[in-house]
Design a protein around this motif. Sequence first.
Motif, PDB file in Angstrom:
ATOM      1  N   ASP A 305       0.847  -1.223  -0.210  1.00  0.00           N
ATOM      2  CA  ASP A 305       0.077   0.172  -0.047  1.00  0.00           C
ATOM      3  C   ASP A 305       0.893   1.303  -0.074  1.00  0.00           C
ATOM      4  O   ASP A 305       0.285   2.479   0.195  1.00  0.00           O
ATOM      5  CB  ASP A 305      -1.004  -0.108   1.297  1.00  0.00           C
ATOM      6  N   MET A 306       2.327   1.287  -0.269  1.00  0.00           N
ATOM      7  CA  MET A 306       2.849   2.311  -0.361  1.00  0.00           C
ATOM      8  C   MET A 306       2.914   3.243  -1.653  1.00  0.00           C
ATOM      9  O   MET A 306       2.489   2.613  -2.440  1.00  0.00           O
ATOM     10  CB  MET A 306       4.534   1.868  -0.236  1.00  0.00           C
ATOM     11  N   LYS A 307       3.240   4.450  -1.551  1.00  0.00           N
ATOM     12  CA  LYS A 307       2.885   5.406  -2.561  1.00  0.00           C
ATOM     13  C   LYS A 307       4.001   4.735  -3.566  1.00  0.00           C
ATOM     14  O   LYS A 307       5.048   4.351  -3.588  1.00  0.00           O
ATOM     15  CB  LYS A 307       3.649   6.595  -2.214  1.00  0.00           C
ATOM     16  N   LEU A 308       3.305   4.430  -4.723  1.00  0.00           N
ATOM     17  CA  LEU A 308       3.959   3.760  -5.878  1.00  0.00           C
ATOM     18  C   LEU A 308       4.779   4.679  -6.961  1.00  0.00           C
ATOM     19  O   LEU A 308       5.665   4.285  -7.738  1.00  0.00           O
ATOM     20  CB  LEU A 308       2.860   2.849  -6.725  1.00  0.00           C
ATOM     21  N   GLN A 309       4.135   5.866  -7.044  1.00  0.00           N
ATOM     22  CA  GLN A 309       4.955   6.833  -8.049  1.00  0.00           C
ATOM     23  C   GLN A 309       6.534   7.197  -7.603  1.00  0.00           C
ATOM     24  O   GLN A 309       6.653   7.278  -6.543  1.00  0.00           O
ATOM     25  CB  GLN A 309       3.936   8.252  -7.716  1.00  0.00           C
ATOM     26  N   PRO A 310       7.384   6.575  -8.296  1.00  0.00           N
ATOM     27  CA  PRO A 310       8.658   6.638  -8.153  1.00  0.00           C
ATOM     28  C   PRO A 310       9.026   7.932  -8.034  1.00  0.00           C
ATOM     29  O   PRO A 310       8.682   9.000  -8.550  1.00  0.00           O
ATOM     30  CB  PRO A 310       9.213   6.239  -9.530  1.00  0.00           C
ATOM     31  N   SER A 311      10.034   8.419  -7.015  1.00  0.00           N
ATOM     32  CA  SER A 311      10.727   9.534  -6.635  1.00  0.00           C
ATOM     33  C   SER A 311      11.502  10.094  -7.816  1.00  0.00           C
ATOM     34  O   SER A 311      12.013   9.161  -8.564  1.00  0.00           O
ATOM     35  CB  SER A 311      11.165   9.392  -5.504  1.00  0.00           C
ATOM     36  N   ALA A 312      11.674  11.386  -8.043  1.00  0.00           N
ATOM     37  CA  ALA A 312      12.600  11.938  -9.255  1.00  0.00           C
ATOM     38  C   ALA A 312      13.990  11.034  -9.063  1.00  0.00           C
ATOM     39  O   ALA A 312      14.370  10.856 -10.264  1.00  0.00           O
ATOM     40  CB  ALA A 312      12.884  13.516  -8.990  1.00  0.00           C
ATOM     41  N   TYR A 313      14.444  10.848  -8.031  1.00  0.00           N
ATOM     42  CA  TYR A 313      16.005  10.248  -8.154  1.00  0.00           C
ATOM     43  C   TYR A 313      15.977   8.863  -8.405  1.00  0.00           C
ATOM     44  O   TYR A 313      16.902   8.421  -9.009  1.00  0.00           O
ATOM     45  CB  TYR A 313      16.636  10.138  -6.797  1.00  0.00           C
ATOM     46  N   GLU A 314      14.494   8.178  -8.863  1.00  0.00           N
ATOM     47  CA  GLU A 314      14.423   6.810  -9.246  1.00  0.00           C
ATOM     48  C   GLU A 314      14.497   6.884 -10.878  1.00  0.00           C
ATOM     49  O   GLU A 314      14.462   5.771 -11.562  1.00  0.00           O
ATOM     50  CB  GLU A 314      13.201   6.118  -8.733  1.00  0.00           C
ATOM     51  N   GLY A 315      14.343   8.125 -11.259  1.00  0.00           N
ATOM     52  CA  GLY A 315      14.247   8.287 -12.915  1.00  0.00           C
ATOM     53  C   GLY A 315      12.905   8.123 -13.259  1.00  0.00           C
ATOM     54  O   GLY A 315      12.045   7.156 -12.785  1.00  0.00           O
ATOM     55  N   LYS A 316      12.528   8.690 -14.336  1.00  0.00           N
ATOM     56  CA  LYS A 316      11.134   8.625 -15.174  1.00  0.00           C
ATOM     57  C   LYS A 316      11.303   8.110 -16.501  1.00  0.00           C
ATOM     58  O   LYS A 316      12.156   8.713 -17.262  1.00  0.00           O
ATOM     59  CB  LYS A 316      10.494   9.924 -14.723  1.00  0.00           C
ATOM     60  N   GLY A 317      10.490   7.127 -16.910  1.00  0.00           N
ATOM     61  CA  GLY A 317      10.409   6.894 -18.196  1.00  0.00           C
ATOM     62  C   GLY A 317      11.521   5.994 -18.658  1.00  0.00           C
ATOM     63  O   GLY A 317      11.541   5.632 -19.816  1.00  0.00           O
ATOM     64  N   ASP A 318      12.376   5.562 -17.735  1.00  0.00           N
ATOM     65  CA  ASP A 318      13.361   4.591 -18.538  1.00  0.00           C
ATOM     66  C   ASP A 318      13.151   2.979 -17.992  1.00  0.00           C
ATOM     67  O   ASP A 318      12.517   2.771 -16.823  1.00  0.00           O
ATOM     68  CB  ASP A 318      14.506   4.791 -17.469  1.00  0.00           C
ATOM     69  N   ILE A 319      13.260   2.281 -18.881  1.00  0.00           N
ATOM     70  CA  ILE A 319      13.059   0.983 -18.956  1.00  0.00           C
ATOM     71  C   ILE A 319      14.344   0.237 -19.420  1.00  0.00           C
ATOM     72  O   ILE A 319      14.746   0.333 -20.746  1.00  0.00           O
ATOM     73  CB  ILE A 319      11.802   0.112 -19.592  1.00  0.00           C
ATOM     74  N   PRO A 320      15.260  -0.558 -18.735  1.00  0.00           N
ATOM     75  CA  PRO A 320      14.934  -0.756 -17.343  1.00  0.00           C
ATOM     76  C   PRO A 320      15.340   0.502 -16.486  1.00  0.00           C
ATOM     77  O   PRO A 320      16.098   1.590 -16.880  1.00  0.00           O
ATOM     78  CB  PRO A 320      16.012  -1.944 -17.358  1.00  0.00           C
ATOM     79  N   PRO A 321      14.536   0.483 -15.351  1.00  0.00           N
ATOM     80  CA  PRO A 321      15.007   1.690 -14.258  1.00  0.00           C
ATOM     81  C   PRO A 321      16.392   1.489 -13.954  1.00  0.00           C
ATOM     82  O   PRO A 321      17.172   0.554 -13.854  1.00  0.00           O
ATOM     83  CB  PRO A 321      13.961   1.700 -13.063  1.00  0.00           C
ATOM     84  N   SER A 322      16.692   2.734 -13.291  1.00  0.00           N
ATOM     85  CA  SER A 322      18.432   2.825 -13.006  1.00  0.00           C
ATOM     86  C   SER A 322      18.263   1.853 -11.532  1.00  0.00           C
ATOM     87  O   SER A 322      17.126   1.778 -10.864  1.00  0.00           O
ATOM     88  CB  SER A 322      18.353   4.190 -12.566  1.00  0.00           C
ATOM     89  N   LEU A 323      19.435   1.668 -11.137  1.00  0.00           N
ATOM     90  CA  LEU A 323      19.472   0.957  -9.952  1.00  0.00           C
ATOM     91  C   LEU A 323      18.995   1.531  -8.587  1.00  0.00           C
ATOM     92  O   LEU A 323      18.538   0.946  -7.944  1.00  0.00           O
ATOM     93  CB  LEU A 323      21.166   0.785  -9.675  1.00  0.00           C
ATOM     94  N   ASN A 324      18.675   3.004  -8.646  1.00  0.00           N
ATOM     95  CA  ASN A 324      18.224   3.741  -7.832  1.00  0.00           C
ATOM     96  C   ASN A 324      16.761   3.180  -7.436  1.00  0.00           C
ATOM     97  O   ASN A 324      16.465   3.370  -6.356  1.00  0.00           O
ATOM     98  CB  ASN A 324      18.083   5.284  -8.179  1.00  0.00           C
ATOM     99  N   TYR A 325      16.252   2.813  -8.603  1.00  0.00           N
ATOM    100  CA  TYR A 325      14.718   2.321  -8.162  1.00  0.00           C
ATOM    101  C   TYR A 325      14.634   1.175  -7.377  1.00  0.00           C
ATOM    102  O   TYR A 325      13.881   0.948  -6.579  1.00  0.00           O
ATOM    103  CB  TYR A 325      14.210   1.947  -9.658  1.00  0.00           C
ATOM    104  N   HIS A 326      15.518   0.350  -7.809  1.00  0.00           N
ATOM    105  CA  HIS A 326      15.728  -0.901  -6.804  1.00  0.00           C
ATOM    106  C   HIS A 326      16.067  -0.570  -5.355  1.00  0.00           C
ATOM    107  O   HIS A 326      16.050  -1.499  -4.398  1.00  0.00           O
ATOM    108  CB  HIS A 326      16.533  -1.950  -7.627  1.00  0.00           C
TER     109      HIS A 326
END
Length: 369
Positions: A305-326
């Motif tokens: 139930d946590m906020k799913l919208q990735p934060s700016a530092y996790e990167g937006k629009g990139d697949i695969p996402p940056s390691l920050n996402y993980h």
Amino acid sequence: MVKVKDMFYAQAASADICKVGECGGAVTALLTYALQSKTVDAVVAMTKGADLYDGVPTVFTDPKEVIKSAGSLHCAPVAIGKFVAQYLNGARDMKIALPVKPCDARAILVMAKRGKVKKENLLMIGVNCGGTVFPMAGREMIEKYYGVSPDDVAKEEIAHGKFIIVTKNHEHKEYSIDEIEAKGGGRRKNCQRCDVKIPTMADLACGNWGVVGPLEGKATFVEVCSEKGAKLLDAAANAKAVTLSPPDPKGVEARAKTNDVMIRMGLRNQKKQFAEAANPEFWGTQFKKCIKCQGCTLNCPATFDMKLQPSAYEGKGDIPPSLNYHMARMGMVAGDCCNCGMCEDGCPAEIPLSLIYHEAAKRIGQEIK
Ligand code: FAD
Ligand code: SF4
């Protein structure tokens, strides 16, 4: 008077429940009694869905219906506590009794700590757990090792280190789990690493280990783990919903030994699997498969139930996402991973996520048990 730490052999008094229960039907009888006696407002237990490989968490409010949930589904790794948190308002407005595997019970403790469930309203009937098989893997395993169509299997069980099937033609077939796992199949990888087999954090811990002599296969070994569990068992025995007898001391010893062996096996598998993933290339390659679907986060009892919208530092629009996402996912789970494997089950890219969360939780060293 039943007390905490007491141990019993328990059987359902109802012949109908005995017949369909996994080993004497005590768990089903206790859940039924809890509802009948209005100790709880509802029971949430597992029922068979489309087939044996499809476990469905089901809400019961009529005690007569609870019998439909009897039996163990070994190919149904469902987070039953998360179902309560997500769909039943975390048991805030009603008392619920439910069967829980060790990882289900641990997930409930995590969710209670994080304010997602009201633990005081839950009556946890623990079932020991030697492990679960992912549904698709179960079907493939039956086809490959048993030469049987998975749709022709009437019953499956795990006993004495073997995965046993009974076909609709009453044919018995069994295969050693060790052998299947050595070839890459068998229990889910997190279950192979699991080191909590008897759910003493629940109110009662029930299982087939330790039932020896004439009652073997016909009774459940029950360990009383809390005052709430003692009260339920005492009242159910007085109401003649279950029959209790003292366990054979040899059985008590055998249960403790089996538990020890299983824990040691889990620890050995942890060492092996953690070492296999210690290669610095390993996680880089795995995370490149991520499609950022958030399946892991949504499936995890700690983070669903946590906020799913990735934060700016996790990167937006990139697949695969940056390691920050993980790194952010890792931070959200923190040391609360209970190794239930739900993150991995929910990942369409088949990234072995529970391996890294479990390893990190072990290092933090404050696992909830
Ligand atoms: P029943 O009256 O038949 O009730 C069983 C209850 O378990 C029901 O409420 C049902 O809804 C619930 N259930 C079924 N499948 C699941 C599931 N996948 N997740 C959560 N709840 C479920 N005992 C041991 O001593 N050693 C083991 O290694 C062991 N492994 C197990 C593995 C699994 C996946 C499961 C579900 C159970 C396992 N057990 C094990 C417990 C054992 O199979 C019996 O459940 C227990 O002895 C109680 O028997 P019973 O006749 O009283 O249960
Ligand atoms: Fe059972 Fe442990 Fe696997 Fe959970 S993680 S399903 S308790 S073996």
